[in-house]
Design a protein around this motif. Structure first.
Motif, PDB file in Angstrom:
ATOM      1  N   SER A 177       0.857  -1.190   0.000  1.00 13.01           N
ATOM      2  CA  SER A 177       0.000   0.000   0.000  1.00 13.01           C
ATOM      3  C   SER A 177       0.890   1.236   0.000  1.00 13.01           C
ATOM      4  O   SER A 177       1.944   1.256   0.649  1.00 13.01           O
ATOM      5  N   PHE A 178       0.460   2.249  -0.735  1.00 11.79           N
ATOM      6  CA  PHE A 178       1.232   3.483  -0.846  1.00 11.79           C
ATOM      7  C   PHE A 178       0.284   4.578  -1.303  1.00 11.79           C
ATOM      8  O   PHE A 178      -0.788   4.309  -1.857  1.00 11.79           O
ATOM      9  N   PRO A 179       0.644   5.854  -1.078  1.00  9.14           N
ATOM     10  CA  PRO A 179      -0.221   6.957  -1.504  1.00  9.14           C
ATOM     11  C   PRO A 179      -0.357   6.996  -3.021  1.00  9.14           C
ATOM     12  O   PRO A 179       0.634   6.911  -3.747  1.00  9.14           O
ATOM     13  N   SER A 180      -1.565   7.104  -3.492  1.00 12.46           N
ATOM     14  CA  SER A 180      -1.811   7.166  -4.928  1.00 12.46           C
ATOM     15  C   SER A 180      -1.526   8.571  -5.440  1.00 12.46           C
ATOM     16  O   SER A 180      -1.960   9.566  -4.836  1.00 12.46           O
ATOM     17  N   PRO A 181      -0.777   8.709  -6.528  1.00 15.31           N
ATOM     18  CA  PRO A 181      -0.509  10.051  -7.071  1.00 15.31           C
ATOM     19  C   PRO A 181      -1.790  10.703  -7.573  1.00 15.31           C
ATOM     20  O   PRO A 181      -2.691  10.035  -8.076  1.00 15.31           O
ATOM     21  N   GLU A 182      -1.843  12.010  -7.451  1.00 19.54           N
ATOM     22  CA  GLU A 182      -3.023  12.769  -7.864  1.00 19.54           C
ATOM     23  C   GLU A 182      -2.691  13.595  -9.102  1.00 19.54           C
ATOM     24  O   GLU A 182      -1.749  14.387  -9.101  1.00 19.54           O
ATOM     25  N   ARG A 183      -3.479  13.404 -10.153  1.00 17.29           N
ATOM     26  CA  ARG A 183      -3.249  14.134 -11.396  1.00 17.29           C
ATOM     27  C   ARG A 183      -3.638  15.600 -11.216  1.00 17.29           C
ATOM     28  O   ARG A 183      -4.671  15.925 -10.620  1.00 17.29           O
ATOM     29  N   LEU A 184      -2.822  16.492 -11.744  1.00 17.22           N
ATOM     30  CA  LEU A 184      -3.132  17.917 -11.755  1.00 17.22           C
ATOM     31  C   LEU A 184      -3.746  18.256 -13.113  1.00 17.22           C
ATOM     32  O   LEU A 184      -3.146  18.015 -14.155  1.00 17.22           O
ATOM     33  N   ARG A 185      -4.924  18.796 -13.074  1.00 19.89           N
ATOM     34  CA  ARG A 185      -5.677  19.070 -14.307  1.00 19.89           C
ATOM     35  C   ARG A 185      -5.725  20.574 -14.578  1.00 19.89           C
ATOM     36  O   ARG A 185      -5.667  21.395 -13.662  1.00 19.89           O
ATOM     37  N   PHE A 186      -5.850  20.901 -15.864  1.00 20.08           N
ATOM     38  CA  PHE A 186      -5.902  22.287 -16.295  1.00 20.08           C
ATOM     39  C   PHE A 186      -7.098  22.475 -17.229  1.00 20.08           C
ATOM     40  O   PHE A 186      -7.429  21.579 -18.019  1.00 20.08           O
ATOM     41  N   SER A 187      -7.709  23.631 -17.121  1.00 21.44           N
ATOM     42  CA  SER A 187      -8.783  24.031 -18.030  1.00 21.44           C
ATOM     43  C   SER A 187      -8.208  25.078 -18.977  1.00 21.44           C
ATOM     44  O   SER A 187      -7.911  26.209 -18.569  1.00 21.44           O
ATOM     45  N   LEU A 188      -8.015  24.693 -20.239  1.00 25.07           N
ATOM     46  CA  LEU A 188      -7.319  25.541 -21.195  1.00 25.07           C
ATOM     47  C   LEU A 188      -8.306  26.259 -22.095  1.00 25.07           C
ATOM     48  O   LEU A 188      -9.043  25.629 -22.861  1.00 25.07           O
ATOM     49  N   SER A 189      -8.333  27.572 -22.008  1.00 25.09           N
ATOM     50  CA  SER A 189      -9.207  28.377 -22.846  1.00 25.09           C
ATOM     51  C   SER A 189      -8.632  28.468 -24.251  1.00 25.09           C
ATOM     52  O   SER A 189      -7.464  28.121 -24.496  1.00 25.09           O
ATOM     53  N   PRO A 190      -9.416  28.940 -25.224  1.00 22.60           N
ATOM     54  CA  PRO A 190      -8.896  29.073 -26.596  1.00 22.60           C
ATOM     55  C   PRO A 190      -7.662  29.965 -26.697  1.00 22.60           C
ATOM     56  O   PRO A 190      -6.879  29.830 -27.643  1.00 22.60           O
ATOM     57  N   GLU A 191      -7.468  30.859 -25.729  1.00 21.84           N
ATOM     58  CA  GLU A 191      -6.303  31.742 -25.787  1.00 21.84           C
ATOM     59  C   GLU A 191      -5.007  30.999 -25.503  1.00 21.84           C
ATOM     60  O   GLU A 191      -3.926  31.440 -25.933  1.00 21.84           O
ATOM     61  N   ILE A 192      -5.066  29.885 -24.768  1.00 18.28           N
ATOM     62  CA  ILE A 192      -3.854  29.211 -24.327  1.00 18.28           C
ATOM     63  C   ILE A 192      -3.266  28.326 -25.420  1.00 18.28           C
ATOM     64  O   ILE A 192      -2.045  28.150 -25.512  1.00 18.28           O
ATOM     65  N   GLY A 193      -4.107  27.742 -26.277  1.00 19.42           N
ATOM     66  CA  GLY A 193      -3.602  26.871 -27.331  1.00 19.42           C
ATOM     67  C   GLY A 193      -2.523  27.511 -28.179  1.00 19.42           C
ATOM     68  O   GLY A 193      -1.431  26.933 -28.358  1.00 19.42           O
ATOM     69  N   PRO A 194      -2.749  28.714 -28.747  1.00 14.70           N
ATOM     70  CA  PRO A 194      -1.686  29.365 -29.528  1.00 14.70           C
ATOM     71  C   PRO A 194      -0.445  29.680 -28.707  1.00 14.70           C
ATOM     72  O   PRO A 194       0.669  29.642 -29.237  1.00 14.70           O
ATOM     73  N   GLU A 195      -0.613  29.982 -27.408  1.00 20.21           N
ATOM     74  CA  GLU A 195       0.545  30.251 -26.562  1.00 20.21           C
ATOM     75  C   GLU A 195       1.423  29.008 -26.421  1.00 20.21           C
ATOM     76  O   GLU A 195       2.656  29.093 -26.430  1.00 20.21           O
ATOM     77  N   ILE A 196       0.792  27.841 -26.284  1.00 17.35           N
ATOM     78  CA  ILE A 196       1.557  26.603 -26.185  1.00 17.35           C
ATOM     79  C   ILE A 196       2.286  26.322 -27.495  1.00 17.35           C
ATOM     80  O   ILE A 196       3.444  25.878 -27.500  1.00 17.35           O
ATOM     81  N   GLU A 197       1.640  26.572 -28.627  1.00 21.48           N
ATOM     82  CA  GLU A 197       2.302  26.352 -29.913  1.00 21.48           C
ATOM     83  C   GLU A 197       3.505  27.275 -30.078  1.00 21.48           C
ATOM     84  O   GLU A 197       4.556  26.861 -30.581  1.00 21.48           O
ATOM     85  N   ARG A 198       3.353  28.534 -29.649  1.00 20.30           N
ATOM     86  CA  ARG A 198       4.499  29.452 -29.708  1.00 20.30           C
ATOM     87  C   ARG A 198       5.619  28.984 -28.780  1.00 20.30           C
ATOM     88  O   ARG A 198       6.808  29.098 -29.115  1.00 20.30           O
TER      89      ARG A 198
END
Length: 561
Positions: A343-364
């Motif tokens: 038994s061990f602590p289960s890792p917790e996923r960190l989630r993000f809500s990405l608006s349309p403005e963030i997609g081009p920023e990630i591509e850049r």
């Protein structure tokens, strides 16, 4: 909601030490000595045609009745202020990205394992060793002043300047680390009960099964962008409640752990591995696994490429080298084979809500990091050094100037970060070499005739001793036992970044004897930008090897300094 225990913005000063004790302000140097050092530095910075004017201005400034003596007298009468840590945030007009330009890397000796199980096992042991190092520092009295900013600290981007998030001395960060794989981020428990290698291994094995490729957009790439661009994107992300929670948990975690994928065969050389640590290799490699804002990041690659990336504004290189040595010693402790518990602590996923403005920023950000990775040249090599010379560090700084003179026909403006442990605990300054003395030595070495010629080796040794003596007055040493490479990026487009680690064996040689070849010595990493046609890491590295060989020969024939 109660007031948050986290401190944003400026770092507070530590309590003033007793007068005259450790941490006491250094005495005010004589005005003539200060101006002499200024003129020496200007020799490398000012064109020959402007040197007469520069000397005249300095002479007028220091003349009796001039501004220099008046300012010196005001400083002499002013009571010494208690030592203070530099204030945050620093205002930067250029806002350059953190990878290569600011963050410093330390590359570990390449690890050898058969598959991903070895990767996770080493990661669990190494992180547990780092946390054990932190616990040892916490038990000191008084505690180290930088500890709270290093473990649990993080830069926070803004449109105009960065801030730092850190804990006040009386608080403790949550016992969690941030782990990334394939551009996905998780939180893993790392308390005293759950931070053992076995517990961490169990959490990392489960995390691996849940982090296949193509899960989410690689938000971590944004942290490698220009600070203004990342600051704007950060402001957009913070509008969403889910993003605020995930970003806050990354920022407040003890450290970040990047589980990297294997790089191509060409990346298995020391230089290729060093590039992976420095910037992640680009969006197509492992740059999406980084959170460059974190003060401390551990990188463990599936192919054995491992290292540490840290913020030099918060952590001193000597501390990081000691931490790595401690963690590697922790990994080598005898014990049964490492297996995950039931038994061990289960890792917790960190989630993000990405608006349309963030997609081009990630591509850049992808294009930027790909370009940065392609533009950065890294050369790593080892040298047996200068034996048991007590001033090897100072000797190397002189050798760097002589090597630049050999490669480019002139001296360069250079500086070396050095800790101010006594005058300013936790702080650092930039140390310049004695340019005039280095120029004389470089000329003597470059035009040296065979032994017995017009420039005898005794004269070269005299110039070398004088340059090293002057450099010795300006710094103190840092060493490592792990055989790691220290990585620094160039500060300017037409410059070099040079990282040097002095490797000392666990048990030094007998008194009066030099270590044998291959034991101890130097680990040197040189970086340059390919976009500049004047600087070439390999050419400068070749010149440096030649100068080191020359100086090493002088020392062997004429004795230590």
């Amino acid at each position: 909601m109660g007031r948050s225990p986290w401190v944003w913005g400026r770092r507070r000063a530590p309590p003033a030490p007793p007068s005259g004790g450790r941490g006491a302000p250094p005495p005010l140097p004589a005005l003539g000595a200060t101006l002499g050092r200024l003129l020496g530095a200007l020799e490398a910075l000012v064109a020959p045609s402007d040197r007469d004017r520069a000397q005249r201005l300095v002479r007028d400034f220091g003349a009796p009745g001039g501004a220099g003596p008046r300012l010196q007298e005001r400083l002499r009468r002013q009571p010494p202020a208690p030592p203070r840590l530099p204030e945050w945030p620093w205002d930067s007009s250029e806002r350059l990205p953190l990878p290569v330009h600011t963050s410093v890397g330390l590359v570990l000796p390449r690890q050898d394992w058969e598959d991903w199980r070895g990767q996770l096992g080493f990661a669990a042991r190494f992180v547990a060793g780092v946390l054990d190092f932190r616990q040892e520092l916490q038990r000191r009295d008084p505690p180290e002043p930088w500890l709270q900013a290093a473990f649990g600290g993080c830069r926070v981007p803004g449109p105009h300047r960065d801030e730092v998030l850190r804990l006040p001395p009386s608080a403790q960060p949550p016992p969690r680390i941030t782990v990334s794989r394939n551009g996905q981020f998780f939180q893993v428990e790392a308390s005293e009960a759950s931070g053992s290698p076995r517990q961490l291994l169990g959490s990392l094995m489960e995390l691996r099964s849940r982090s296949g490729r193509g899960g989410t957009p690689p938000v971590g790439l944004l942290t490698g962008q220009h600070r203004r661009a990342w600051g704007r994107a950060y402001g957009v992300l913070m509008r969403d409640r889910l993003n605020r929670s995930s970003l806050g948990r990354i920022q407040r975690s003890l450290l970040a752990l990047s589980l990297d994928s294997a790089v191509m065969a060409a990346g298995r050389s020391p230089g290729g591995g060093a590039a992976q640590i420095l910037h992640g290799g680009g969006a197509g490699a492992n740059s999406g696994n980084r959170w460059f804002d974190k003060t401390l990041q551990v990188v463990v690659g599936e192919d054995g490429t491992c290292g540490v990336v840290y913020d030099p504004a918060v952590m001193d290189g000597a501390v990081v080298a000691a931490m790595v040595d401690h963690a590697l010693d922790f990994c080598r402790r005898p014990g049964p084979a490492l297996r995950p518990p039931s038994s061990f602590p289960s890792p917790e996923r960190l989630r993000f809500s990405l608006s349309p403005e963030i997609g081009p920023e990630i591509e850049r950000a992808k294009r930027h990091l790909d370009s940065l990775a392609a533009d950065t040249s890294v050369l790593c090599f080892s040298h047996e050094g200068f034996g048991a010379t007590p001033r090897a560090r100072e000797l190397l700084q002189v050798a760097l100037q002589a090597a630049f003179h050999s490669a480019h026909g002139r001296l360069c403006a250079s500086c070396e970060p050095t800790a101010l442990g006594r005058a300013l605990p936790g702080g650092a300054d930039l140390l310049r070499p004695p340019e005039g003395l280095c120029a004389a030595l470089a000329t003597a070495l470059r035009h040296a005739p065979p032994p017995g010629g017009a420039l005898p080796e005794e004269l070269q040794m005299s110039l070398l001793r004088e340059a090293v003596e002057e450099q010795a007055r300006r710094r103190r040493e840092v060493r490592s036992r792990s055989g790691s490479w220290l990585l620094r990026g160039p500060l300017v487009p037409d410059g070099y970044g040079v990282g040097v680690t002095h490797v000392t064996p666990p048990e030094g040689p007998p008194e009066g004897e030099d270590p044998p070849p291959g034991v101890g010595g130097l680990r040197i990493a040189i970086t340059s930008f390919n976009c500049c046609h004047e600087t070439h890491a390999e050419r400068f590295g070749g010149a440096l090897k030649g100068v080191l060989d020359l100086l090493g020969g002088l020392l062997r024939r004429h004795g230590p300094l």
